[in-house]
Scaffold this motif. Structure first.
Motif, PDB file in Angstrom:
ATOM      1  N   ASP A 142      66.365   7.659  38.506  1.00  0.00           N
ATOM      2  CA  ASP A 142      67.083   7.497  37.241  1.00  0.00           C
ATOM      3  C   ASP A 142      67.506   8.851  36.671  1.00  0.00           C
ATOM      4  O   ASP A 142      68.614   9.000  36.136  1.00  0.00           O
ATOM      5  CB  ASP A 142      66.204   6.759  36.225  1.00  0.00           C
ATOM      6  CG  ASP A 142      66.079   5.280  36.538  1.00  0.00           C
ATOM      7  OD1 ASP A 142      66.970   4.749  37.216  1.00  0.00           O
ATOM      8  OD2 ASP A 142      65.084   4.664  36.111  1.00  0.00           O
ATOM      9  N   ARG A 202      71.191  10.189  35.985  1.00  0.00           N
ATOM     10  CA  ARG A 202      71.544  10.648  34.633  1.00  0.00           C
ATOM     11  C   ARG A 202      72.044  12.092  34.625  1.00  0.00           C
ATOM     12  O   ARG A 202      73.086  12.395  34.022  1.00  0.00           O
ATOM     13  CB  ARG A 202      70.319  10.518  33.735  1.00  0.00           C
ATOM     14  CG  ARG A 202      70.562  10.899  32.272  1.00  0.00           C
ATOM     15  CD  ARG A 202      69.250  11.004  31.529  1.00  0.00           C
ATOM     16  NE  ARG A 202      68.473  12.165  31.972  1.00  0.00           N
ATOM     17  CZ  ARG A 202      67.219  12.408  31.597  1.00  0.00           C
ATOM     18  NH1 ARG A 202      66.591  11.566  30.799  1.00  0.00           N
ATOM     19  NH2 ARG A 202      66.587  13.479  32.038  1.00  0.00           N
ATOM     20  N   ASP A 225      76.236  12.120  36.867  1.00  0.00           N
ATOM     21  CA  ASP A 225      77.077  11.917  35.681  1.00  0.00           C
ATOM     22  C   ASP A 225      76.980  10.483  35.145  1.00  0.00           C
ATOM     23  O   ASP A 225      77.972   9.894  34.706  1.00  0.00           O
ATOM     24  CB  ASP A 225      78.533  12.247  36.021  1.00  0.00           C
ATOM     25  CG  ASP A 225      79.371  12.487  34.783  1.00  0.00           C
ATOM     26  OD1 ASP A 225      78.784  12.787  33.722  1.00  0.00           O
ATOM     27  OD2 ASP A 225      80.606  12.360  34.873  1.00  0.00           O
ATOM     28  N   LYS A 226      75.785   9.913  35.197  1.00  0.00           N
ATOM     29  CA  LYS A 226      75.522   8.558  34.681  1.00  0.00           C
ATOM     30  C   LYS A 226      76.466   7.520  35.283  1.00  0.00           C
ATOM     31  O   LYS A 226      76.907   6.598  34.610  1.00  0.00           O
ATOM     32  CB  LYS A 226      75.633   8.536  33.156  1.00  0.00           C
ATOM     33  CG  LYS A 226      74.653   9.448  32.443  1.00  0.00           C
ATOM     34  CD  LYS A 226      74.812   9.369  30.937  1.00  0.00           C
ATOM     35  CE  LYS A 226      73.862  10.312  30.235  1.00  0.00           C
ATOM     36  NZ  LYS A 226      74.022  10.271  28.759  1.00  0.00           N
ATOM     37  N   GLU A 249      77.559   4.374  36.801  1.00  0.00           N
ATOM     38  CA  GLU A 249      76.948   3.049  36.820  1.00  0.00           C
ATOM     39  C   GLU A 249      76.876   2.460  38.222  1.00  0.00           C
ATOM     40  O   GLU A 249      75.990   1.667  38.518  1.00  0.00           O
ATOM     41  CB  GLU A 249      77.732   2.105  35.905  1.00  0.00           C
ATOM     42  CG  GLU A 249      77.522   2.354  34.419  1.00  0.00           C
ATOM     43  CD  GLU A 249      76.104   2.031  33.994  1.00  0.00           C
ATOM     44  OE1 GLU A 249      75.479   1.161  34.627  1.00  0.00           O
ATOM     45  OE2 GLU A 249      75.607   2.666  33.050  1.00  0.00           O
ATOM     46  N   SER A 271      73.662   3.202  39.679  1.00  0.00           N
ATOM     47  CA  SER A 271      72.603   2.382  39.076  1.00  0.00           C
ATOM     48  C   SER A 271      72.559   1.013  39.742  1.00  0.00           C
ATOM     49  O   SER A 271      71.475   0.468  40.004  1.00  0.00           O
ATOM     50  CB  SER A 271      72.841   2.242  37.575  1.00  0.00           C
ATOM     51  OG  SER A 271      72.801   3.502  36.936  1.00  0.00           O
TER      52      SER A 271
END
Length: 870
Positions: free
Chosen positions: A444, A448, A452-453, A455, A458
């Motif tokens: 995670d 993050r 660059d976060k 999705e 994820s």
């Protein structure tokens, strides 16, 4: 008045007045028809010698005419005179529409034609001499400002074209015959030397050209500006210099001087790339790029050569990094691209050059080396070492070529590989969930801070976790058909709910970014311990969401929750209810129905005790405070019945409560589970009274020592293991761990003889009358029996059996609503309805179908179909 005494202005005014009066005396029909046209109102003839005094002509000095003129002047003095301002500076009263006026001025002296020719010839020679002085940088040159007025005179004479051609020829001759040989002589052998010489003489020529433009400014701003086929002096100076250097210029060895200076700029860039500060000249590079922009040859000559050499440099860089590790290659590429972009910005390279240069670098360094950048082994090493900076640089490099999504495949491969290794690790089963949480947390953070976060990564993380957690090969390592991860998550949650934040390892503690993000979302304060515990439970719940078969988790969570409620071991009742709400939201009401019933039983038991104590207050009083929890058998786990001899006083109170309960609830039967009970025992030691929080079995053993008096009274001062077992009726396993908790721990209420950590049937026990502790109420923990393999297997078997019943119920429910279904459709529907509780293999579904056919719930139809038997 004699003519010699009249001023030029008086002559003009007198003539205009006389003419006006004559026009007014004429009849309207005989007036000149040109009166209506303002452009024909007056005629003025002025000789070139305008500086001489104007004179008017009279008719041979006739006395009569002179007398008339005197009368006219006297009359003009008595009336206002309409003056005409020929200078245009004052407020003129001239009104062109009042009528035609004719003004004739004669006797103006002119300059002879021969004098003008000499004058302009002298001016031409002065201008040509000034050009020579500019070229030679003559300090004794004449003042250049008056020359600009003379250039204007020549241009007004109509010789602007000749002057422009002459200036161009002089400049061209100077550049090609005088300046170019000097440049070629000083060009040197290297491209950088040639570039320096060209820039030096271009600077000098630019200064000379600027001076020439100031002298010929009138020519530049009039004739050259408005003539279609001519160019202005600034552009002309650039073209002539460029033509001389890049067309006529020759370098040593017969090569073109233009090509040599272009190579000179490329050499400067090469020195900068190699960090060769001895040969690199930053100022020359920046000024040369600006010079090429001025010449207009940047895109035609310099850019193609520069991009071609840069591409070769990138290729050689890649070949030199063949043996480098992925981490080193990433950082070297990142540093190289940053320096290339900075160089373009610092030295004013064109934006198109920068874009083409970086595109070439991306293609060579990234696209053509994508197999190296996306190597699963290399990426896995970076993730395992938690190299966030390297992973961030890798992600950004791939993003430059828009292939960052290709990183998902090695990312998922790493997760599956490491996750499966954790799940299969039999030697570290107790730390399974902690290691999985540490793995997920590190991933995670990588998403993050490194990706660059994004999705999409994820989503890949969730898919990979769900894959290895529910993989049958990982489950088979434990010898069960159920998910082992579900069991361990339930036990990890039990640890958190029993011990609170003390059970949370430092590696899983939320960092400042996590707490700030939670606070911004309004979840909890950064310094709230309950909020931190809630976040840790939420992390464990995230693992729980990956499990397909949640029935195993339910069975173990229910078992642990019952122990916490009955033993009052929960660290926080709020955390218990919050966790129950999360499970209800995640899995629905049916999943948490029994868990909620357990909390309701606790509340009903408290109400029941209030009623019982009220009934006792009306009859008798007792020193024993009895608390009973009545639990519904369906909602709570099943517990084995452990035989034990209860003290007579306690037994009487139990009988009273049972009688009271049966009077209120007829038809119910109470079954006492003394193994789940706990007590508060008051003990008198030499140093004071203490309250001991002990289990029921511990209390029964301690009460036995009340009957032991001093040795002088003839009673034994100690009890043997056999005596205690006979009095309590406890089996060896329960008695041994009970005595061990009282005599072999840090808080020794009893003394064991002989001393040791293990309890044997030959041991004897006495009360530790010298026991002391700073606390008044002391909790003596019962030594918990570790869950045996048989108990664990029994729980899994029970879950497996329940799953079969749920599968059969799902089949009947589906067939009752559809009546007839094909085999494939029925299988798919059963899997869809049972996957939330637990994954069922197709072979298990077929077995349950056969059982239902035997029980005549369904029957086979024509073909591969099933028919519901109503």
């Amino acid at each position: 008045m004699p003519p010699s005494k009249k001023s030029p202005l008086d002559s003009i005014n007198s003539s205009s007045i006389s003419s006006k009066r004559k026009l007014q005396d004429q009849p309207s029909s005989s007036r000149n028809p040109s009166i209506a046209n303002p452009s024909t109102t007056a005629a003025l003839t002025i000789s070139p010698s305008s500086s001489k005094r104007l004179k008017t002509s009279h008719s041979g000095g006739n006395p009569q005419k002179a007398a008339d003129m005197s009368k006219l002047l006297a009359r003009s003095q008595s009336k206002p005179i309409d003056r005409i301002d020929l200078t245009g500076r004052g407020n003129s009263n001239f009104q062109p529409h009042t009528g035609a006026k004719r003004l004739v001025i004669k006797n103006l002296r002119t300059v002879p034609h021969t004098d003008k020719q000499i004058y302009y010839t002298n001016i031409w020679n002065e201008i040509d001499s000034a050009i020579t002085s500019v070229f030679n940088k003559d300090k004794a040159a004449p003042a250049y400002h008056p020359l600009s007025r003379k250039v204007e005179d020549i241009c007004r004479r109509g010789r602007a074209s000749d002057l422009a051609s002459h200036l161009k020829d002089r400049c061209k001759a100077y550049l090609e015959k005088e300046l170019l040989p000097v440049i070629e002589k000083n060009a040197g052998s290297s491209g950088v030397e040639a570039l320096g010489a060209v820039h030096q003489y271009w600077t000098e020529w630019n200064d000379k050209s600027s001076l020439l433009r100031s002298i010929f400014s009138f020519l530049d701003q009039t004739y050259l500006l408005h003539t279609k086929d001519c160019i202005r002096l600034e552009e002309q100076g650039i073209q002539l210099f460029r033509h001389a250097v890049f067309t006529k210029g020759k370098a040593s060895g017969g090569s073109s001087l233009g090509e040599k200076i272009v190579l000179g700029i490329c050499d400067l860039v090469k020195y900068d790339r190699l960090a060769d500060q001895e040969h690199f000249d930053a100022g020359l590079l920046k000024q040369s790029i600006a010079m090429f922009h001025i010449f207009g040859i940047y895109g035609k000559l310099f850019e193609p050569m520069f991009l071609n050499l840069s591409r070769k440099y990138f290729e050689s860089f890649v070949r030199g990094q063949t043996n480098s590790s992925l981490k080193d290659y990433i950082h070297l590429c990142d540093r190289l691209l940053a320096r290339e972009a900075l160089r373009c910005d610092t030295y004013n390279f064109d934006s198109t050059t920068k874009r083409a240069l970086l595109d070439s670098a991306h293609k060579t360094l990234i696209d053509e080396r994508s197999s190296v950048l996306l190597d699963p082994t290399g990426v896995s090493k970076l993730i395992e070492a938690n190299e966030i900076l390297s992973l961030k640089a890798l992600y950004q490099l791939l993003a430059l070529s828009k292939i960052q999504q290709n990183l998902k495949k090695p990312f998922e491969s790493h997760i599956k590989s490491f996750g499966s290794a954790i799940v299969r690790d039999v030697d570290h089963i107790d730390s399974m969930v902690q290691r999985l949480l540490e793995l997920k947390r590190s991933l995670d953070i990588i998403i993050r801070d490194g990706f660059d976060k994004d999705e999409k990564f994820s989503y890949s993380l969730r898919d990979a976790f769900g894959n290895f957690i529910n993989d049958r090969q990982n489950t088979s390592a434990w010898g069960t058909n159920n998910s082992k991860v579900g069991e361990m998550i339930a036990k990890y949650m039990d640890l958190l709910l029993r011990s609170g934040l003390k059970a949370v390892p430092r590696s899983l503690t939320s960092d400042a970014k996590d707490r700030d993000a939670a606070e911004k979302q309004g979840q909890a304060s950064t310094g709230d311990e309950d909020a931190e515990l809630d976040r840790q439970l939420e992390h464990a719940l995230e693992l729980f969401r990956f499990i397909e078969g949640k029935d195993v988790f339910e069975a173990f969570y229910k078992k642990d929750l019952a122990r916490r409620l009955l033993m009052a071991r929960s660290a926080s009742q709020d955390a218990e209810r919050s966790m129950l709400a999360k499970l209800k939201s995640e899995c629905g009401f049916t999943f948490t129905h029994n868990l909620e019933q357990m909390f309701k039983d606790q509340e009903l038991a408290r109400d029941e005790m209030i009623s019982y104590k009220q009934s006792l207050s009306n009859t008798s009083k007792t020193t024993l405070d009895l608390q009973v929890s009545v639990l519904s058998l369906a909602a709570w786990p099943t517990y084995p019945k452990v035989p034990v001899n209860i003290p007579s006083e306690v037994s009487r109170h139990l009988e009273k409560y049972e009688a009271h309960y049966k009077r209120k609830h007829t038809g119910r039967k109470l079954e006492w589970k003394h193994a789940l009970s706990h007590s508060v025992v008051v003990a008198n030691f030499k140093k004071g009274k203490k309250e001991l929080l002990v289990s029921a079995f511990q209390a029964i053993v301690l009460v036995l020592f009340n009957d032991i008096g001093p040795k002088t009274e003839g009673k034994p001062e100690s009890l043997s293991y056999v005596d205690i077992q006979t009095a309590t009726g406890l089996v060896d396993a329960e008695l041994q761990r009970t005595l061990q908790s009282l005599a072999c721990t840090k808080l020794k209420i009893l003394h064991k003889h002989p001393k040791g950590r293990d309890v044997n049937p030959t041991d004897t026990f006495t009360v530790n009358t010298a026991f002391t502790d700073p606390k008044f109420r002391i909790k003596i923990n019962q030594i918990q029996l570790k869950e045996t393999t048989e108990d664990n297997k029994e729980t899994h078997e029970r879950v497996y059996q329940d799953r079969q019943y749920e599968t059969q119920a799902a089949i009947v429910r589906i067939m009752k609503s559809r009546k007839t279904m094909t085999h494939q459709n029925l299988m798919a529907e059963v899997i869809n309805q049972t996957k939330a509780r637990g994954a069922v293999e197709p072979a298990e579904i077929k077995k349950n179908l056969e059982k239902l056919i035997e029980k005549e719930y369904i029957e086979r139809g024509e073909g591969a179909t099933y028919v519901y038997v109503s």
